[in-house]
Design an enzyme around this catalytic site. Structure first.
Site, short mmCIF file in Angstrom:
data_model
loop_
_atom_site.label_atom_id
_atom_site.label_comp_id
_atom_site.label_asym_id
_atom_site.label_seq_id
_atom_site.Cartn_x
_atom_site.Cartn_y
_atom_site.Cartn_z
N SER A 165 -3.10 42.69 -33.72
CA SER A 165 -3.70 43.96 -33.58
C SER A 165 -3.93 44.13 -32.19
O SER A 165 -4.00 43.28 -31.46
CB SER A 165 -5.14 43.72 -34.40
OG SER A 165 -5.86 44.87 -34.01
N LYS A 220 -5.49 40.23 -41.52
CA LYS A 220 -5.25 41.56 -40.86
C LYS A 220 -5.64 42.71 -41.40
O LYS A 220 -6.17 43.72 -40.81
CB LYS A 220 -3.91 41.69 -40.43
CG LYS A 220 -3.35 42.93 -39.57
CD LYS A 220 -4.15 43.15 -38.29
CE LYS A 220 -3.74 44.27 -37.53
NZ LYS A 220 -3.17 45.50 -37.91
N HIS A 267 -9.04 43.16 -41.58
CA HIS A 267 -9.55 43.67 -40.14
C HIS A 267 -9.27 45.15 -39.80
O HIS A 267 -10.26 45.91 -39.48
CB HIS A 267 -8.63 43.09 -38.87
CG HIS A 267 -8.57 43.81 -37.82
ND1 HIS A 267 -7.80 44.99 -37.53
CD2 HIS A 267 -9.25 43.45 -36.41
CE1 HIS A 267 -7.86 45.44 -36.45
NE2 HIS A 267 -8.49 44.52 -35.63
N ASN A 268 -8.33 45.67 -40.45
CA ASN A 268 -8.12 47.17 -40.69
C ASN A 268 -9.17 47.56 -41.59
O ASN A 268 -9.42 49.04 -41.08
CB ASN A 268 -6.75 47.57 -41.12
CG ASN A 268 -5.72 47.32 -40.05
OD1 ASN A 268 -5.82 46.42 -39.19
ND2 ASN A 268 -4.79 48.15 -40.06
N GLU A 325 -12.21 48.14 -39.45
CA GLU A 325 -11.67 49.23 -38.39
C GLU A 325 -12.10 50.56 -39.00
O GLU A 325 -12.81 51.37 -38.38
CB GLU A 325 -10.25 48.92 -38.17
CG GLU A 325 -9.55 50.16 -37.21
CD GLU A 325 -7.97 49.93 -36.89
OE1 GLU A 325 -7.72 48.75 -36.54
OE2 GLU A 325 -7.27 50.75 -37.25
C1 6PG Z 1 -4.34 47.48 -35.06
C2 6PG Z 1 -4.28 48.84 -35.85
C3 6PG Z 1 -2.98 49.21 -36.35
C4 6PG Z 1 -2.95 50.28 -37.36
C5 6PG Z 1 -3.54 51.51 -36.66
C6 6PG Z 1 -3.43 52.73 -37.49
O1 6PG Z 1 -5.15 46.50 -35.40
O2 6PG Z 1 -3.83 47.54 -33.86
O3 6PG Z 1 -4.97 48.59 -37.14
O4 6PG Z 1 -2.54 48.19 -36.85
O5 6PG Z 1 -1.58 50.77 -37.42
O6 6PG Z 1 -5.05 51.42 -36.57
O7 6PG Z 1 -3.87 52.67 -38.91
P1 6PG Z 1 -4.25 53.93 -39.93
O8 6PG Z 1 -3.08 54.79 -39.47
O9 6PG Z 1 -3.95 53.47 -41.25
O10 6PG Z 1 -5.47 54.70 -39.33
#
Ligand code: 6PG
Length: 475
Positions: free
Chosen positions: A128, A182, A185-186, A189
């Site tokens: 990430s 991960k 994590h997303n 996010e």
């Molecule tokens: C990271 C992000 C990355 C992800 C983008 C876009 O940890 O660097 O999570 O892996 O691809 O954030 O995610 P979305 O297109 O689903 O918003």
């Protein structure tokens, strides 16, 4: 000279990761299906370190020191399987094949099983931090065997972000554990971003603040307990003016949020594990709702409440709501990691996950250090909400949290993240839940049985008989 590690797939993430290895003094083999990207990398950045370009997979594999360590950086999905099929026959037992894409953990588990039979260590690694993170130090979440980590781990730790000298990289657990973490994590996010967006919306529509004024609010927040990369970039975005129109940039962007799928996977996995990640789910659904243009169009004229009237000082209450909801989102995410870890025997150290998210990744924040401390104080803490420090903060802020949810509802400003996080909090702390009534309903229409709070065992009430006698059921 042989390469210590190799990267195949030189899109922006792969290229930056290769440069990161090179900048740390590792001779790195680089390969791309079409050689134009390899050539471009060599021309632009070849001077940064020891790159060993390869035209073909065979050449690439031959340039790697044994046991070979190679990272696949292609778009997650079928391309990953194609690349694995291409390389597996070229590798030998003991070699380490790494997938650095956003793969689904179930795919990683499947691939790991297949390659294990060939004696190849397959390591699914969550990375990430976007383009910049890959280059300057990402947060790295490696799964796979402990044996593979012993030789791969130190290199990854070296190129990872550091916080207080501690690398944002640690062995998560076997097979798909890294990609699972991960994924969560997303999910977090998504929740973080949704909550920030709701805070913005309430300040904009409810308190009538301009994007420039909200920039200042976010900058102030960023010097307090909400300090984080996402709050920081939100302030930057809100401060930006569209060059073509002179309007605030945020007003020019089409209000339909997209997603590549990791947030959705988090919720799908949570449903299977039976973990209530309501805040994360609301964040995913809020993106879906925003994209339903036709339905939104049809509903635009529906009656509702609207209105401003909140004082600018209401921002303090919004900060409390944002903070409390954020604690809920993380509590839910960590809950899901624990459940996944139990389900798949991964033995994940939750405190270590908070530690490696302190820097490098998209959700990086001082806040993660408090989560690390909570798990250090009690590794078995059933929920972050019951940690003494978080509990004290939320208890201080809960009135404001409720006020913000009410204020948003009164004004017809959607705040699903704030509202559902609060409902989760109230659900957990309730002395009794109406789940008792649901159990009774299930028993009524389907003889599904219920348990009593005063006796052991399962019971069914004969609702159809006079006097509704109760029977104990042997199961
Ligand atoms: C990271 C992000 C990355 C992800 C983008 C876009 O940890 O660097 O999570 O892996 O691809 O954030 O995610 P979305 O297109 O689903 O918003």
């Amino acid at each position: 000279q042989q390469a210590v590690i190799g990267v195949t797939g030189l899109g922006v993430m792969g290229r930056n990761l290769a440069r990161n290895f090179a900048r740390h003094g590792y001779p790195v083999a680089v390969h791309n299906r079409t050689s134009a990207k390899t050539t471009a990398l060599m021309e632009e950045f070849g001077h940064e370190g020891d790159f060993i370009p390869a035209e073909t997979p065979a050449e690439f594999v031959a340039s790697l020191a044994r046991p070979r360590k190679m990272i696949i950086m292609v778009k997650a999905g079928l391309s990953t399987d194609a690349v694995i099929d291409e390389y597996a026959p070229l590798l030998e037992p003991g070699d380490i094949l790494v997938d650095g894409g956003n793969a689904h953990y179930a795919d990683t588990r499947r691939r790991e099983r297949t390659l294990r039979e060939l004696g190849i260590h397959f390591v699914g690694v969550g990375i990430s931090g976007g383009e910049q993170g890959a280059l300057e130090g990402p947060s790295i979440m490696p799964g796979g065997s402990a044996e593979a980590y012993a030789s791969l781990g130190p290199i990854l730790e070296d190129i990872a972000a550091k916080v207080d000298g501690v690398p944002c990289c640690a062995h998560v657990g076997p097979d798909g554990a890294g990609h699972f973490v991960k994924m969560v994590h997303n999910g977090i996010e998504y929740a973080d971003m949704q909550l920030i967006a709701e805070a913005y919306d309430i300040l904009r529509k409810g308190a009538g603040l301009s994007p420039a004024e909200i920039t200042e609010v976010f900058r102030t927040w960023n010097s307090g307990r909400l300090e984080s990369y996402l709050i920081e970039i939100t302030a930057e975005v809100l401060a930006h003016t569209d060059a073509a129109t002179g309007r605030p940039f945020v007003d020019v962007v089409l209000d339909q949020a997209e997603q590549k799928g990791t947030g959705r996977w988090t919720v799908q996995a949570a449903l299977d594990l039976g973990v209530p990640v309501t805040g994360i789910a609301e964040a995913v659904f809020a993106r879906s709702l925003s994209g339903h243009a036709a339905v939104r169009g049809a509903a635009r004229e529906l009656p509702g409440a609207s209105g401003a009237g909140l004082e600018a000082s209401f921002a303090d209450a919004v900060e409390q709501a944002l903070y409390a909801s954020k604690v809920v989102a993380y509590a839910q995410g960590f809950d899901q990691i624990r459940a996944g870890s139990e389900q798949y025997d991964w033995n994940i150290d939750l405190g270590a996950m908070a530690t490696i998210w302190r820097g490098g990744c998209i959700i990086r924040a001082h806040f993660l250090d408090r989560i690390r401390a909570a798990y250090q104080a009690d590794p078995a803490t059933p929920t972050l909400l019951s940690d003494a420090n978080f509990a004290a903060e939320i208890s201080k802020g809960q009135d404001a949290w409720r006020e913000v949810v009410v204020a948003a509802i009164r004004r017809g400003i959607p705040a699903p993240g704030f509202a559902s996080s609060l409902a989760y909090y109230d659900g957990l702390r309730a002395e009794r839940l109406p789940a008792a009534l649901i159990q009774a309903q299930r028993d009524f229409f389907g003889a599904h049985t219920y348990r009593r709070d005063d006796r052991e065992g399962f019971y069914h009430t004969h609702w159809e008989l006079p006097g509704r006698p109760e029977a104990r059921i042997d199961v």
